[in-house]
Design a protein around this motif. Structure first.
Motif, PDB file in Angstrom:
ATOM      1  N   PRO A  48     -18.963 -99.149  81.801  1.00 55.07           N
ATOM      2  CA  PRO A  48     -17.367 -99.213  80.999  1.00 55.07           C
ATOM      3  C   PRO A  48     -17.455 -98.736  79.650  1.00 55.07           C
ATOM      4  O   PRO A  48     -18.544 -98.099  79.159  1.00 55.07           O
ATOM      5  N   PRO A  49     -16.408 -98.581  79.122  1.00 53.77           N
ATOM      6  CA  PRO A  49     -16.050 -97.976  77.410  1.00 53.77           C
ATOM      7  C   PRO A  49     -17.251 -99.015  76.299  1.00 53.77           C
ATOM      8  O   PRO A  49     -18.129 -99.610  76.645  1.00 53.77           O
ATOM      9  N   GLU A  50     -17.791 -97.718  76.296  1.00 56.15           N
ATOM     10  CA  GLU A  50     -18.668 -98.081  74.682  1.00 56.15           C
ATOM     11  C   GLU A  50     -18.304 -98.061  73.551  1.00 56.15           C
ATOM     12  O   GLU A  50     -17.636 -96.794  73.029  1.00 56.15           O
ATOM     13  N   ILE A  51     -18.603 -98.880  72.751  1.00 51.65           N
ATOM     14  CA  ILE A  51     -18.620 -98.556  71.606  1.00 51.65           C
ATOM     15  C   ILE A  51     -19.562 -98.795  70.416  1.00 51.65           C
ATOM     16  O   ILE A  51     -20.158 -99.370  70.783  1.00 51.65           O
ATOM     17  N   ALA A  52     -20.186 -97.615  69.829  1.00 55.73           N
ATOM     18  CA  ALA A  52     -21.425 -97.924  68.745  1.00 55.73           C
ATOM     19  C   ALA A  52     -21.260 -98.557  67.736  1.00 55.73           C
ATOM     20  O   ALA A  52     -20.547 -97.840  67.230  1.00 55.73           O
ATOM     21  N   PHE A  53     -22.161 -99.008  67.350  1.00 55.48           N
ATOM     22  CA  PHE A  53     -21.998 -99.498  65.315  1.00 55.48           C
ATOM     23  C   PHE A  53     -23.177 -98.635  64.846  1.00 55.48           C
ATOM     24  O   PHE A  53     -24.256 -98.195  65.491  1.00 55.48           O
ATOM     25  N   ALA A  54     -22.778 -97.450  63.900  1.00 56.10           N
ATOM     26  CA  ALA A  54     -24.251 -97.349  63.541  1.00 56.10           C
ATOM     27  C   ALA A  54     -24.001 -97.312  61.360  1.00 56.10           C
ATOM     28  O   ALA A  54     -22.558 -97.742  61.206  1.00 56.10           O
ATOM     29  N   GLY A  55     -25.389 -97.590  61.284  1.00 58.29           N
ATOM     30  CA  GLY A  55     -25.111 -97.544  59.559  1.00 58.29           C
ATOM     31  C   GLY A  55     -26.509 -97.184  59.218  1.00 58.29           C
ATOM     32  O   GLY A  55     -27.040 -97.553  59.752  1.00 58.29           O
ATOM     33  N   ARG A  56     -26.273 -97.443  57.436  1.00 61.05           N
ATOM     34  CA  ARG A  56     -27.686 -97.485  57.238  1.00 61.05           C
ATOM     35  C   ARG A  56     -29.039 -98.888  56.888  1.00 61.05           C
ATOM     36  O   ARG A  56     -27.868 -99.591  57.694  1.00 61.05           O
ATOM     37  N   SER A  57     -29.744 -98.460  56.777  1.00 56.83           N
ATOM     38  CA  SER A  57     -30.878 -99.744  57.397  1.00 56.83           C
ATOM     39  C   SER A  57     -30.934-101.463  57.085  1.00 56.83           C
ATOM     40  O   SER A  57     -30.374-101.743  57.880  1.00 56.83           O
ATOM     41  N   ASN A  58     -29.839-100.597  55.561  1.00 52.02           N
ATOM     42  CA  ASN A  58     -29.402-102.364  54.614  1.00 52.02           C
ATOM     43  C   ASN A  58     -28.164-102.625  55.069  1.00 52.02           C
ATOM     44  O   ASN A  58     -27.443-103.039  54.211  1.00 52.02           O
ATOM     45  N   SER A  59     -27.141-101.937  56.026  1.00 53.44           N
ATOM     46  CA  SER A  59     -25.644-102.262  56.270  1.00 53.44           C
ATOM     47  C   SER A  59     -25.452-103.382  57.013  1.00 53.44           C
ATOM     48  O   SER A  59     -23.704-103.574  56.582  1.00 53.44           O
ATOM     49  N   GLY A  60     -26.075-103.929  56.729  1.00 46.23           N
ATOM     50  CA  GLY A  60     -25.815-105.261  57.537  1.00 46.23           C
ATOM     51  C   GLY A  60     -25.594-105.174  59.100  1.00 46.23           C
ATOM     52  O   GLY A  60     -24.072-106.387  59.345  1.00 46.23           O
ATOM     53  N   LYS A  61     -25.611-104.655  59.406  1.00 45.80           N
ATOM     54  CA  LYS A  61     -24.936-103.827  60.834  1.00 45.80           C
ATOM     55  C   LYS A  61     -25.490-104.782  62.047  1.00 45.80           C
ATOM     56  O   LYS A  61     -24.378-105.296  62.988  1.00 45.80           O
ATOM     57  N   SER A  62     -26.399-105.252  61.986  1.00 42.70           N
ATOM     58  CA  SER A  62     -27.086-106.192  62.822  1.00 42.70           C
ATOM     59  C   SER A  62     -25.762-107.898  62.744  1.00 42.70           C
ATOM     60  O   SER A  62     -25.762-108.452  63.350  1.00 42.70           O
ATOM     61  N   SER A  63     -26.260-108.316  61.627  1.00 40.57           N
ATOM     62  CA  SER A  63     -25.112-109.658  61.331  1.00 40.57           C
ATOM     63  C   SER A  63     -23.735-109.406  61.756  1.00 40.57           C
ATOM     64  O   SER A  63     -23.207-110.635  62.091  1.00 40.57           O
ATOM     65  N   GLU A  95     -15.868-105.446  80.486  1.00 38.37           N
ATOM     66  CA  GLU A  95     -14.963-104.766  79.788  1.00 38.37           C
ATOM     67  C   GLU A  95     -15.453-103.905  78.415  1.00 38.37           C
ATOM     68  O   GLU A  95     -14.539-102.859  78.314  1.00 38.37           O
ATOM     69  N   LEU A  96     -16.388-104.560  78.078  1.00 39.62           N
ATOM     70  CA  LEU A  96     -16.879-103.052  77.129  1.00 39.62           C
ATOM     71  C   LEU A  96     -18.633-103.532  77.213  1.00 39.62           C
ATOM     72  O   LEU A  96     -18.851-104.944  77.002  1.00 39.62           O
ATOM     73  N   MET A  97     -19.130-102.099  76.285  1.00 37.45           N
ATOM     74  CA  MET A  97     -20.451-102.313  76.162  1.00 37.45           C
ATOM     75  C   MET A  97     -20.440-101.738  74.989  1.00 37.45           C
ATOM     76  O   MET A  97     -19.863-100.786  74.132  1.00 37.45           O
ATOM     77  N   LEU A  98     -21.344-102.707  73.596  1.00 37.42           N
ATOM     78  CA  LEU A  98     -21.993-102.362  72.452  1.00 37.42           C
ATOM     79  C   LEU A  98     -22.832-102.371  72.640  1.00 37.42           C
ATOM     80  O   LEU A  98     -23.601-101.891  72.674  1.00 37.42           O
ATOM     81  N   VAL A  99     -22.722-100.960  70.988  1.00 35.20           N
ATOM     82  CA  VAL A  99     -24.387-100.154  71.865  1.00 35.20           C
ATOM     83  C   VAL A  99     -24.428-100.168  69.896  1.00 35.20           C
ATOM     84  O   VAL A  99     -24.368 -99.591  69.125  1.00 35.20           O
ATOM     85  N   ASP A 100     -25.956-100.516  69.707  1.00 36.27           N
ATOM     86  CA  ASP A 100     -26.480-101.191  68.462  1.00 36.27           C
ATOM     87  C   ASP A 100     -27.199 -99.798  68.134  1.00 36.27           C
ATOM     88  O   ASP A 100     -28.497 -99.951  68.882  1.00 36.27           O
ATOM     89  N   MET A 101     -27.524 -99.070  67.239  1.00 34.49           N
ATOM     90  CA  MET A 101     -28.120 -97.850  66.611  1.00 34.49           C
ATOM     91  C   MET A 101     -28.571 -97.962  65.853  1.00 34.49           C
ATOM     92  O   MET A 101     -28.188 -98.936  64.798  1.00 34.49           O
ATOM     93  N   PRO A 102     -29.648 -97.406  66.342  1.00 34.34           N
ATOM     94  CA  PRO A 102     -31.104 -98.274  65.148  1.00 34.34           C
ATOM     95  C   PRO A 102     -30.042 -97.246  63.453  1.00 34.34           C
ATOM     96  O   PRO A 102     -29.468 -96.551  63.245  1.00 34.34           O
ATOM     97  N   GLY A 103     -30.619 -98.081  62.049  1.00 33.83           N
ATOM     98  CA  GLY A 103     -30.245 -97.937  61.029  1.00 33.83           C
ATOM     99  C   GLY A 103     -31.248 -97.016  60.505  1.00 33.83           C
ATOM    100  O   GLY A 103     -32.003 -95.887  61.083  1.00 33.83           O
ATOM    101  N   TYR A 104     -30.188 -96.012  59.598  1.00 30.29           N
ATOM    102  CA  TYR A 104     -30.597 -94.907  59.104  1.00 30.29           C
ATOM    103  C   TYR A 104     -30.533 -94.311  57.580  1.00 30.29           C
ATOM    104  O   TYR A 104     -30.729 -95.459  56.936  1.00 30.29           O
ATOM    105  N   GLY A 105     -31.414 -94.001  57.263  1.00 31.12           N
ATOM    106  CA  GLY A 105     -31.144 -93.358  55.428  1.00 31.12           C
ATOM    107  C   GLY A 105     -32.637 -94.022  54.899  1.00 31.12           C
ATOM    108  O   GLY A 105     -33.083 -94.069  53.855  1.00 31.12           O
ATOM    109  N   TYR A 106     -33.640 -94.977  55.545  1.00 28.88           N
ATOM    110  CA  TYR A 106     -33.983 -95.547  56.164  1.00 28.88           C
ATOM    111  C   TYR A 106     -35.004 -95.791  57.027  1.00 28.88           C
ATOM    112  O   TYR A 106     -34.816 -96.360  58.317  1.00 28.88           O
TER     113      TYR A 106
END
Length: 224
Positions: A48-63, A95-106
């Motif tokens: 299925p289509p994928e969208i990815a979430f990326a951000g610094r390790s303290n950006s609140g991505k998982s939340s 419908e969709l795959m959500l991809v949680d990318m590891p935090g970067y910057g730390y």
């Protein structure tokens, strides 16, 4: 070479009531863990289509992922930033795959491990044909930092469409909101893979969640 983004006739605004409802229905679907991959060889086959979430390790991505899906413990938050070095895949219905990318910057990992993950992330971004967009998260209180700019460079080089999402919007003073958004938009203006528009969100207050869901629903509708 980057290819021009296709023109969409009479595009609907992300805050259009129809798109808001489409986003609500999309994220009301059952959502659950499907895969974890730390190397290209372990990636699931494209589906299925994928969208990815990326951000610094303290950006609140998982939340933010938890808030979007209405599931408090779907994406695990860690007290040790940068601990997870895998791509985590969550299926949102069929419908969709959500991809949680590891935090970067730390990262609580050796330099060699971090470098290996960076190469893996670049290969994923470059070669994943069903990856529709990356939502790049940045803390609204601080705006774009050096690590974010490096990630933007990677996304531009791999020609992956991305959109900026500011998190923790409830912790930004109201008088500073317009200036923060304008500053980020200015930084993105000449970047070839940046999708226009910055979405201000708060996982705590719910600000911007409906608009982000609507933006994702609109993306799926446009790509069909």
């Amino acid at each position: 070479m980057l290819t021009a983004r296709p023109m969409i006739e009479a595009p609907q605004r992300a805050d259009d009531p129809d798109m808001i409802e489409a986003g609500r229905l999309l994220f009301a679907r059952e959502c659950g863990f499907r895969y974890a991959a730390g190397t290209i060889e372990r990636l699931p086959p494209p589906g299925p289509p994928e969208i990815a979430f990326a951000g610094r390790s303290n950006s609140g991505k998982s939340s933010l992922i938890n808030a979007l899906t209405g599931r408090n413990s779907l994406a695990r938050t860690s007290r040790t930033p940068g601990r997870t070095q895998e791509l985590i895949f969550f299926a949102l219905g069929d419908e969709l795959m959500l991809v949680d990318m590891p935090g970067y910057g730390y990262a609580a990992a050796p330099v060699e491990t971090v470098r290996a993950w960076s190469d893996f992330a670049r290969d994923y971004l470059r070669g994943r044909r069903n990856l529709y967009r990356v939502y790049l998260l940045a803390d609204a209180r601080h705006g774009l930092k050096a690590a974010d700019l490096a990630m933007l460079d990677m996304l531009d080089k791999t020609a992956v469409s991305y959109q900026l999402v500011l998190t923790k919007g409830d912790e930004l003073k109201a008088k500073d909101v317009a200036a923060r958004i304008a500053g980020v938009e200015t930084a993105l203006a000449r970047r070839p893979a940046a999708y226009p528009g910055v979405i201000l969100t708060s996982s705590h207050s719910g600000t911007g969640l409906a608009e982000l869901r609507a933006a994702i629903a609109r993306l799926l509708a446009e790509r069909r």
